[in-house]
Scaffold this motif. Structure first.
Motif, PDB file in Angstrom:
ATOM      1  N   HIS A  72      -7.435   0.142   7.250  1.00  0.00           N
ATOM      2  CA  HIS A  72      -8.494   1.048   6.825  1.00  0.00           C
ATOM      3  C   HIS A  72      -8.039   2.504   6.875  1.00  0.00           C
ATOM      4  N   LYS A  73      -7.178   2.801   7.811  1.00  0.00           N
ATOM      5  CA  LYS A  73      -6.642   4.171   7.863  1.00  0.00           C
ATOM      6  C   LYS A  73      -5.802   4.435   6.607  1.00  0.00           C
ATOM      7  N   THR A  74      -4.992   3.457   6.233  1.00  0.00           N
ATOM      8  CA  THR A  74      -4.177   3.603   5.020  1.00  0.00           C
ATOM      9  C   THR A  74      -5.058   3.693   3.782  1.00  0.00           C
ATOM     10  N   LEU A  75      -6.109   2.868   3.722  1.00  0.00           N
ATOM     11  CA  LEU A  75      -7.021   2.916   2.572  1.00  0.00           C
ATOM     12  C   LEU A  75      -7.683   4.285   2.467  1.00  0.00           C
ATOM     13  N   ARG A  76      -8.054   4.841   3.603  1.00  0.00           N
ATOM     14  CA  ARG A  76      -8.676   6.171   3.594  1.00  0.00           C
ATOM     15  C   ARG A  76      -7.732   7.207   2.968  1.00  0.00           C
ATOM     16  N   GLY A  77      -6.455   7.103   3.310  1.00  0.00           N
ATOM     17  CA  GLY A  77      -5.469   8.033   2.750  1.00  0.00           C
ATOM     18  C   GLY A  77      -5.305   7.874   1.244  1.00  0.00           C
ATOM     19  N   LEU A  78      -5.552   6.687   0.725  1.00  0.00           N
ATOM     20  CA  LEU A  78      -5.380   6.444  -0.708  1.00  0.00           C
ATOM     21  C   LEU A  78      -6.628   6.784  -1.523  1.00  0.00           C
ATOM     22  N   ARG A 135      -9.734   9.171  -2.792  1.00  0.00           N
ATOM     23  CA  ARG A 135     -10.033  10.613  -2.914  1.00  0.00           C
ATOM     24  C   ARG A 135     -11.239  10.953  -2.038  1.00  0.00           C
ATOM     25  N   THR A 136     -11.356  12.218  -1.664  1.00  0.00           N
ATOM     26  CA  THR A 136     -12.565  12.650  -0.959  1.00  0.00           C
ATOM     27  C   THR A 136     -13.766  12.411  -1.880  1.00  0.00           C
ATOM     28  N   GLY A 137     -14.811  11.808  -1.345  1.00  0.00           N
ATOM     29  CA  GLY A 137     -15.965  11.436  -2.170  1.00  0.00           C
ATOM     30  C   GLY A 137     -15.822  10.045  -2.767  1.00  0.00           C
ATOM     31  N   GLY A 138     -14.673   9.421  -2.567  1.00  0.00           N
ATOM     32  CA  GLY A 138     -14.453   8.062  -3.066  1.00  0.00           C
ATOM     33  C   GLY A 138     -15.224   7.034  -2.246  1.00  0.00           C
ATOM     34  N   THR A 139     -15.321   5.823  -2.793  1.00  0.00           N
ATOM     35  CA  THR A 139     -16.154   4.771  -2.210  1.00  0.00           C
ATOM     36  C   THR A 139     -15.289   3.647  -1.655  1.00  0.00           C
ATOM     37  N   LEU A 140     -15.523   3.330  -0.388  1.00  0.00           N
ATOM     38  CA  LEU A 140     -14.850   2.188   0.239  1.00  0.00           C
ATOM     39  C   LEU A 140     -15.874   1.072   0.415  1.00  0.00           C
ATOM     40  N   ILE A 141     -15.522  -0.118  -0.030  1.00  0.00           N
ATOM     41  CA  ILE A 141     -16.381  -1.297   0.175  1.00  0.00           C
ATOM     42  C   ILE A 141     -15.616  -2.222   1.116  1.00  0.00           C
ATOM     43  N   THR A 142     -16.241  -2.546   2.237  1.00  0.00           N
ATOM     44  CA  THR A 142     -15.570  -3.385   3.239  1.00  0.00           C
ATOM     45  C   THR A 142     -16.346  -4.679   3.417  1.00  0.00           C
ATOM     46  N   ALA A 143     -15.696  -5.804   3.098  1.00  0.00           N
ATOM     47  CA  ALA A 143     -16.302  -7.124   3.320  1.00  0.00           C
ATOM     48  C   ALA A 143     -15.860  -7.658   4.685  1.00  0.00           C
ATOM     49  N   ASN A 144     -16.518  -8.690   5.134  1.00  0.00           N
ATOM     50  CA  ASN A 144     -16.123  -9.422   6.354  1.00  0.00           C
ATOM     51  C   ASN A 144     -16.294  -8.610   7.634  1.00  0.00           C
ATOM     52  N   LEU A 145     -17.208  -7.638   7.598  1.00  0.00           N
ATOM     53  CA  LEU A 145     -17.406  -6.788   8.781  1.00  0.00           C
ATOM     54  C   LEU A 145     -18.078  -7.533   9.927  1.00  0.00           C
ATOM     55  N   ASN A 146     -18.597  -8.714   9.638  1.00  0.00           N
ATOM     56  CA  ASN A 146     -19.268  -9.495  10.693  1.00  0.00           C
ATOM     57  C   ASN A 146     -18.344 -10.556  11.303  1.00  0.00           C
ATOM     58  N   LEU A 158       0.816  -1.234   0.000  1.00  0.00           N
ATOM     59  CA  LEU A 158       0.000   0.000   0.000  1.00  0.00           C
ATOM     60  C   LEU A 158       0.847   1.282   0.000  1.00  0.00           C
ATOM     61  N   PRO A 159       1.936   1.346   0.768  1.00  0.00           N
ATOM     62  CA  PRO A 159       2.711   2.606   0.752  1.00  0.00           C
ATOM     63  C   PRO A 159       3.393   2.894  -0.586  1.00  0.00           C
ATOM     64  N   THR A 160       3.438   1.908  -1.496  1.00  0.00           N
ATOM     65  CA  THR A 160       4.077   2.130  -2.799  1.00  0.00           C
ATOM     66  C   THR A 160       3.094   2.692  -3.831  1.00  0.00           C
ATOM     67  N   LEU A 161       1.804   2.810  -3.468  1.00  0.00           N
ATOM     68  CA  LEU A 161       0.773   3.229  -4.432  1.00  0.00           C
ATOM     69  C   LEU A 161       0.483   4.725  -4.311  1.00  0.00           C
ATOM     70  N   ASP A 162       0.092   5.324  -5.421  1.00  0.00           N
ATOM     71  CA  ASP A 162      -0.248   6.755  -5.429  1.00  0.00           C
ATOM     72  C   ASP A 162      -1.688   6.950  -4.981  1.00  0.00           C
ATOM     73  N   PRO A 163      -1.957   7.989  -4.177  1.00  0.00           N
ATOM     74  CA  PRO A 163      -3.334   8.243  -3.755  1.00  0.00           C
ATOM     75  C   PRO A 163      -4.212   8.715  -4.915  1.00  0.00           C
ATOM     76  N   GLY A 164      -5.532   8.801  -4.635  1.00  0.00           N
ATOM     77  CA  GLY A 164      -6.473   9.308  -5.639  1.00  0.00           C
ATOM     78  C   GLY A 164      -7.398   8.237  -6.188  1.00  0.00           C
TER      79      GLY A 164
END
Ligand SMILES: C[S@@+](CC[C@H](N)C(=O)[O-])C[C@H]1O[C@@H](n2cnc3c(N)ncnc32)[C@H](O)[C@@H]1O
Length: 184
Positions: free
Chosen positions: A130-136, A138-149, A108-114
């Protein structure tokens, strides 16, 4: 009447279940590739990030739904990476999907945000990823999280997604397995 969308990659999903039985791994395919394809198309995604490639089922689903998108997908299992790359080449999507071999935390740290979409499907969600994913994203972007249960660290992630401060979130299934969240 129940209407079920045709799943273009149903054979790869089935093959993933067969592979898991032989390999003894945790390659449980996501249960709704057409949902991911529709979401990618709905936001006209250009850049998509996935944690948990397995044999490529969901990466291919995303790419098929958003024809202008590139997909970065990560998996640390060399056998999964090899088979996923084969499946992606066979589907003629290798110019748009890059499979990164390695641990999420290392790649993840090798990837460009946006990114427009990020999908976590790599076992039980953990807050640091998830904190790292949030940084990658964009504002208004969509996060899909599986396995939350799954309980444990997943409960901490669910709390952060639904506290109304950083994300606008909705659960998309009856058993609370998957959430869709927009980065505020
Ligand atoms: C549930 S499967 C992904 C399923 C895939 N999205 C699909 O629907 O076919 C989880 C994958 O995450 C990978 N994985 C789990 N933890 C990982 C980590 N920390 N770094 C990299 N890969 C990981 C496993 O090797 C496995 O292939």
């Amino acid at each position: 009447m129940t209407v079920t969308a045709a799943d273009r990659f149903a054979k790869i999903r089935a093959a993933t279940n067969g592979h898991r039985a032989e390999h003894g791994c945790n390659a449980y395919p996501y249960d709704n590739g057409p949902l991911l394809a529709a979401l990618a198309g709905a936001v006209s995604a250009r850049r998509i990030l996935e944690l948990g490639t397995a044999l490529g089922y969901t990466a291919l689903s995303f790419a098929s739904g958003a024809p202008d998108a590139t997909v970065d997908t990560i998996d640390r299992d060399p056998e999964h990476v090899r088979i996923a790359r084969d499946n992606i080449a066979t589907a003629a999507m290798d110019h748009r999907i890059t499979v990164h071999e390695g641990d999420f935390a290392a790649v993840l740290p090798t990837l460009d945000p946006g990114y427009d979409i990020a999908f976590f499907d790599g076992g039980t969600p953990v807050a640091s990823l998830h904190k790292t994913l949030r940084g990658l994203l964009r504002t208004g972007g969509t996060l899909i999280t599986a396995n939350l249960n799954h309980g444990g660290t997943a409960d901490t992630v669910r709390k952060a997604l639904f506290d109304g401060k950083a994300w606008r979130s909705a659960v998309v299934d009856e058993d609370g397995e998957t959430a869709i969240s927009v980065k505020l």
